[in-house]
Design a protein around this motif. Structure first.
Motif, PDB file in Angstrom:
ATOM      1  N   ILE A 100      19.708 -69.980   0.219  1.00  0.00           N
ATOM      2  CA  ILE A 100      18.815 -70.215  -1.103  1.00  0.00           C
ATOM      3  C   ILE A 100      17.565 -69.603  -0.526  1.00  0.00           C
ATOM      4  O   ILE A 100      16.814 -68.929  -1.276  1.00  0.00           O
ATOM      5  N   ILE A 101      16.877 -70.089   0.629  1.00  0.00           N
ATOM      6  CA  ILE A 101      15.620 -69.890   1.061  1.00  0.00           C
ATOM      7  C   ILE A 101      15.509 -68.344   1.261  1.00  0.00           C
ATOM      8  O   ILE A 101      14.665 -67.755   1.068  1.00  0.00           O
ATOM      9  N   LEU A 102      16.459 -67.741   1.869  1.00  0.00           N
ATOM     10  CA  LEU A 102      16.614 -66.198   2.191  1.00  0.00           C
ATOM     11  C   LEU A 102      16.515 -65.539   0.985  1.00  0.00           C
ATOM     12  O   LEU A 102      15.835 -64.199   0.771  1.00  0.00           O
ATOM     13  N   TYR A 103      17.222 -65.901  -0.226  1.00  0.00           N
ATOM     14  CA  TYR A 103      17.407 -65.174  -1.335  1.00  0.00           C
ATOM     15  C   TYR A 103      16.052 -65.538  -2.048  1.00  0.00           C
ATOM     16  O   TYR A 103      15.356 -64.308  -2.671  1.00  0.00           O
ATOM     17  N   ARG A 104      15.271 -66.516  -1.848  1.00  0.00           N
ATOM     18  CA  ARG A 104      14.103 -66.596  -2.587  1.00  0.00           C
ATOM     19  C   ARG A 104      12.878 -65.825  -2.085  1.00  0.00           C
ATOM     20  O   ARG A 104      12.043 -65.442  -2.549  1.00  0.00           O
ATOM     21  N   LEU A 105      13.181 -65.567  -0.486  1.00  0.00           N
ATOM     22  CA  LEU A 105      12.122 -64.853   0.201  1.00  0.00           C
ATOM     23  C   LEU A 105      12.257 -63.114  -0.391  1.00  0.00           C
ATOM     24  O   LEU A 105      11.104 -62.476  -0.572  1.00  0.00           O
ATOM     25  N   GLU A 106      13.611 -62.677  -0.492  1.00  0.00           N
ATOM     26  CA  GLU A 106      13.742 -61.364  -1.025  1.00  0.00           C
ATOM     27  C   GLU A 106      13.209 -61.304  -2.684  1.00  0.00           C
ATOM     28  O   GLU A 106      12.399 -60.267  -2.859  1.00  0.00           O
ATOM     29  N   ALA A 107      13.390 -62.452  -3.343  1.00  0.00           N
ATOM     30  CA  ALA A 107      12.734 -62.348  -4.814  1.00  0.00           C
ATOM     31  C   ALA A 107      11.020 -62.396  -4.683  1.00  0.00           C
ATOM     32  O   ALA A 107      10.506 -61.746  -5.514  1.00  0.00           O
ATOM     33  N   ASN A 108      10.612 -63.013  -3.831  1.00  0.00           N
ATOM     34  CA  ASN A 108       9.349 -63.235  -3.779  1.00  0.00           C
ATOM     35  C   ASN A 108       8.670 -61.792  -3.131  1.00  0.00           C
ATOM     36  O   ASN A 108       7.369 -61.590  -3.649  1.00  0.00           O
ATOM     37  N   ILE A 109       9.411 -61.306  -2.341  1.00  0.00           N
ATOM     38  CA  ILE A 109       8.838 -59.747  -2.103  1.00  0.00           C
ATOM     39  C   ILE A 109       8.741 -59.099  -2.948  1.00  0.00           C
ATOM     40  O   ILE A 109       7.551 -58.161  -3.420  1.00  0.00           O
ATOM     41  N   ARG A 110       9.776 -58.973  -4.051  1.00  0.00           N
ATOM     42  CA  ARG A 110       9.505 -58.005  -5.140  1.00  0.00           C
ATOM     43  C   ARG A 110       8.451 -58.614  -6.139  1.00  0.00           C
ATOM     44  O   ARG A 110       7.710 -57.859  -6.810  1.00  0.00           O
ATOM     45  N   THR A 111       8.459 -59.836  -6.601  1.00  0.00           N
ATOM     46  CA  THR A 111       7.482 -60.541  -7.255  1.00  0.00           C
ATOM     47  C   THR A 111       6.098 -60.288  -6.751  1.00  0.00           C
ATOM     48  O   THR A 111       5.346 -59.988  -7.579  1.00  0.00           O
ATOM     49  N   SER A 112       5.933 -60.656  -5.533  1.00  0.00           N
ATOM     50  CA  SER A 112       4.597 -60.358  -4.969  1.00  0.00           C
ATOM     51  C   SER A 112       3.809 -59.008  -5.313  1.00  0.00           C
ATOM     52  O   SER A 112       2.628 -58.967  -5.334  1.00  0.00           O
ATOM     53  N   ALA A 113       4.771 -58.078  -5.155  1.00  0.00           N
ATOM     54  CA  ALA A 113       4.472 -56.735  -5.502  1.00  0.00           C
ATOM     55  C   ALA A 113       3.755 -56.623  -6.829  1.00  0.00           C
ATOM     56  O   ALA A 113       2.868 -55.776  -7.214  1.00  0.00           O
ATOM     57  N   VAL A 114       4.524 -57.284  -7.814  1.00  0.00           N
ATOM     58  CA  VAL A 114       3.920 -57.174  -9.105  1.00  0.00           C
ATOM     59  C   VAL A 114       2.454 -58.037  -9.400  1.00  0.00           C
ATOM     60  O   VAL A 114       1.612 -57.806 -10.293  1.00  0.00           O
ATOM     61  N   LEU A 115       2.493 -58.973  -8.699  1.00  0.00           N
ATOM     62  CA  LEU A 115       1.349 -60.177  -8.838  1.00  0.00           C
ATOM     63  C   LEU A 115       0.148 -59.245  -8.576  1.00  0.00           C
ATOM     64  O   LEU A 115      -1.084 -59.767  -9.027  1.00  0.00           O
ATOM     65  N   GLY A 116       0.158 -58.510  -7.616  1.00  0.00           N
ATOM     66  CA  GLY A 116      -0.995 -57.545  -7.310  1.00  0.00           C
ATOM     67  C   GLY A 116      -1.730 -56.825  -8.448  1.00  0.00           C
ATOM     68  O   GLY A 116      -2.826 -56.543  -8.405  1.00  0.00           O
ATOM     69  N   MET A 117      -0.761 -56.619  -9.238  1.00  0.00           N
ATOM     70  CA  MET A 117      -1.172 -55.882 -10.373  1.00  0.00           C
ATOM     71  C   MET A 117      -2.112 -56.728 -11.335  1.00  0.00           C
ATOM     72  O   MET A 117      -2.882 -56.048 -12.079  1.00  0.00           O
ATOM     73  N   ILE A 118      -2.132 -58.072 -11.333  1.00  0.00           N
ATOM     74  CA  ILE A 118      -2.937 -58.605 -12.173  1.00  0.00           C
ATOM     75  C   ILE A 118      -4.263 -59.311 -11.203  1.00  0.00           C
ATOM     76  O   ILE A 118      -5.103 -60.421 -11.251  1.00  0.00           O
ATOM     77  N   GLY A 119      -4.331 -58.782  -9.812  1.00  0.00           N
ATOM     78  CA  GLY A 119      -5.644 -59.431  -9.317  1.00  0.00           C
ATOM     79  C   GLY A 119      -5.009 -60.320  -7.859  1.00  0.00           C
ATOM     80  O   GLY A 119      -5.903 -61.049  -7.535  1.00  0.00           O
ATOM     81  N   ALA A 120      -3.705 -60.424  -7.579  1.00  0.00           N
ATOM     82  CA  ALA A 120      -3.374 -61.577  -6.969  1.00  0.00           C
ATOM     83  C   ALA A 120      -3.142 -60.857  -5.511  1.00  0.00           C
ATOM     84  O   ALA A 120      -2.274 -61.510  -4.832  1.00  0.00           O
ATOM     85  N   GLY A 121      -3.484 -59.823  -5.284  1.00  0.00           N
ATOM     86  CA  GLY A 121      -3.339 -59.350  -3.672  1.00  0.00           C
ATOM     87  C   GLY A 121      -2.160 -58.400  -3.755  1.00  0.00           C
ATOM     88  O   GLY A 121      -1.328 -58.245  -4.537  1.00  0.00           O
ATOM     89  N   GLY A 122      -1.943 -57.694  -2.356  1.00  0.00           N
ATOM     90  CA  GLY A 122      -0.828 -57.185  -2.090  1.00  0.00           C
ATOM     91  C   GLY A 122      -0.769 -55.731  -2.799  1.00  0.00           C
ATOM     92  O   GLY A 122      -1.810 -55.198  -3.153  1.00  0.00           O
ATOM     93  N   ILE A 123       0.545 -54.901  -2.437  1.00  0.00           N
ATOM     94  CA  ILE A 123       0.602 -53.782  -2.903  1.00  0.00           C
ATOM     95  C   ILE A 123       0.616 -53.340  -4.190  1.00  0.00           C
ATOM     96  O   ILE A 123       0.197 -52.451  -4.808  1.00  0.00           O
ATOM     97  N   GLY A 124       0.798 -54.425  -5.256  1.00  0.00           N
ATOM     98  CA  GLY A 124       0.743 -54.340  -6.470  1.00  0.00           C
ATOM     99  C   GLY A 124      -0.534 -53.804  -7.269  1.00  0.00           C
ATOM    100  O   GLY A 124      -0.685 -53.024  -8.223  1.00  0.00           O
TER     101      GLY A 124
END
Length: 264
Positions: free
Chosen positions: A199-223
């Motif tokens: 479950i933790i590993l799956y959540r980490l994979e999902a967070n990689i994708r989501t964190s890229a999107v969060l950057g689009m609203i000013g939350a850092g990262g490649i987004g």
């Protein structure tokens, strides 16, 4: 012979008995399609525009990766990692209260379940906007958004893993007079630990994708770089951002698969 005839006897109801159910399913799907304004003709008409957009992205500006995307990519991984760690730390104490077979009583069980529902019911983007207003622009807002939403998801799955475990060791330890903490440490956690890791590993994979999107609203990262390149109509740079995001997802998937094999 009589028993054989009973075995080969035709069903009492034919396929037509399912007709009302099929009609209801069709009506629900049709109602949903109307509400969603589904139109495959519009999609077909828009395919040339999609092709035009994709053609503008080719070839990807690979030099943009080394010039500008390495640090944002690393930051994306850092956001996802800490979002996952905090989510797990929040979820672990809550999951024992949200598991029906471990929770002390029904009131605590329901309150904890609804708390987890609230956490995962609010989208990460909304949480990121809230935390951006609270702590300002930057990756920390993304970490907090992933942590809170992830706690709801991870806590739910952790609790379900506890509910599905073998009750034999738990009952044996309770009968021998062990405390609740001893039961959890020596009877519960050893059984659910492999499932928790997955479950933790799956959540980490999902967070990689989501964190890229969060950057689009000013939350850092490649987004942030992705959104900037699109606003500037630098679609070759946009393609480079997408390649980096895909690379991060693939690398995380490979690493998580290796870790699962090692644990097994």
């Amino acid at each position: 012979m009589k028993h054989l005839k009973l075995l080969v006897q035709k069903p009492k109801y034919g396929w037509w008995s399912f007709l009302p159910l099929l009609i209801i399913i069709y009506a629900i799907l049709h109602w949903s399609a109307v509400g969603a304004r589904m139109s495959f003709s519009d999609l077909a008409a828009g395919l040339p525009w999609i092709g035009d957009f994709l053609s503008r992205m080719l070839p990807p500006n690979l030099s943009y990766i080394t010039e500008s995307l390495i640090e944002p990519a690393i930051q994306t991984v850092q956001i996802a990692l800490w979002g996952t760690v905090l989510a797990v730390l929040i979820a672990i104490p809550l999951c024992f209260l949200a598991a029906k077979n471990i929770s002390p009583n029904a009131v605590v069980y329901q309150l904890t379940r609804q708390t987890l529902n609230i956490f995962r019911g609010i989208n990460e983007l909304i949480l990121a906007l809230i935390f951006v207003a609270a702590v300002g622009l930057g990756p920390f807002a993304g970490v907090l958004a992933l942590a809170l939403h992830g706690a709801g998801m991870v806590g739910k799955f952790f609790a379900e893993a506890i509910e599905e475990m073998d009750q034999g060791p738990v009952e044996a330890m309770r009968a021998s007079g062990c405390s609740k903490l001893q039961v959890i440490i020596f009877a519960v956690i050893p059984q659910v630990f492999p499932a928790w890791i997955s479950i933790i590993l799956y959540r980490l994979e999902a967070n990689i994708r989501t964190s890229a999107v969060l950057g689009m609203i000013g939350a850092g990262g490649i987004g942030f770089e992705l959104m900037t390149s699109m606003k500037m109509f630098e679609y070759n740079d946009t393609a480079a951002c997408i390649l980096v995001i895909l690379g991060l997802v693939f690398m995380t998937d490979i690493m998580s698969s290796k870790l699962r094999q090692a644990i097994r």
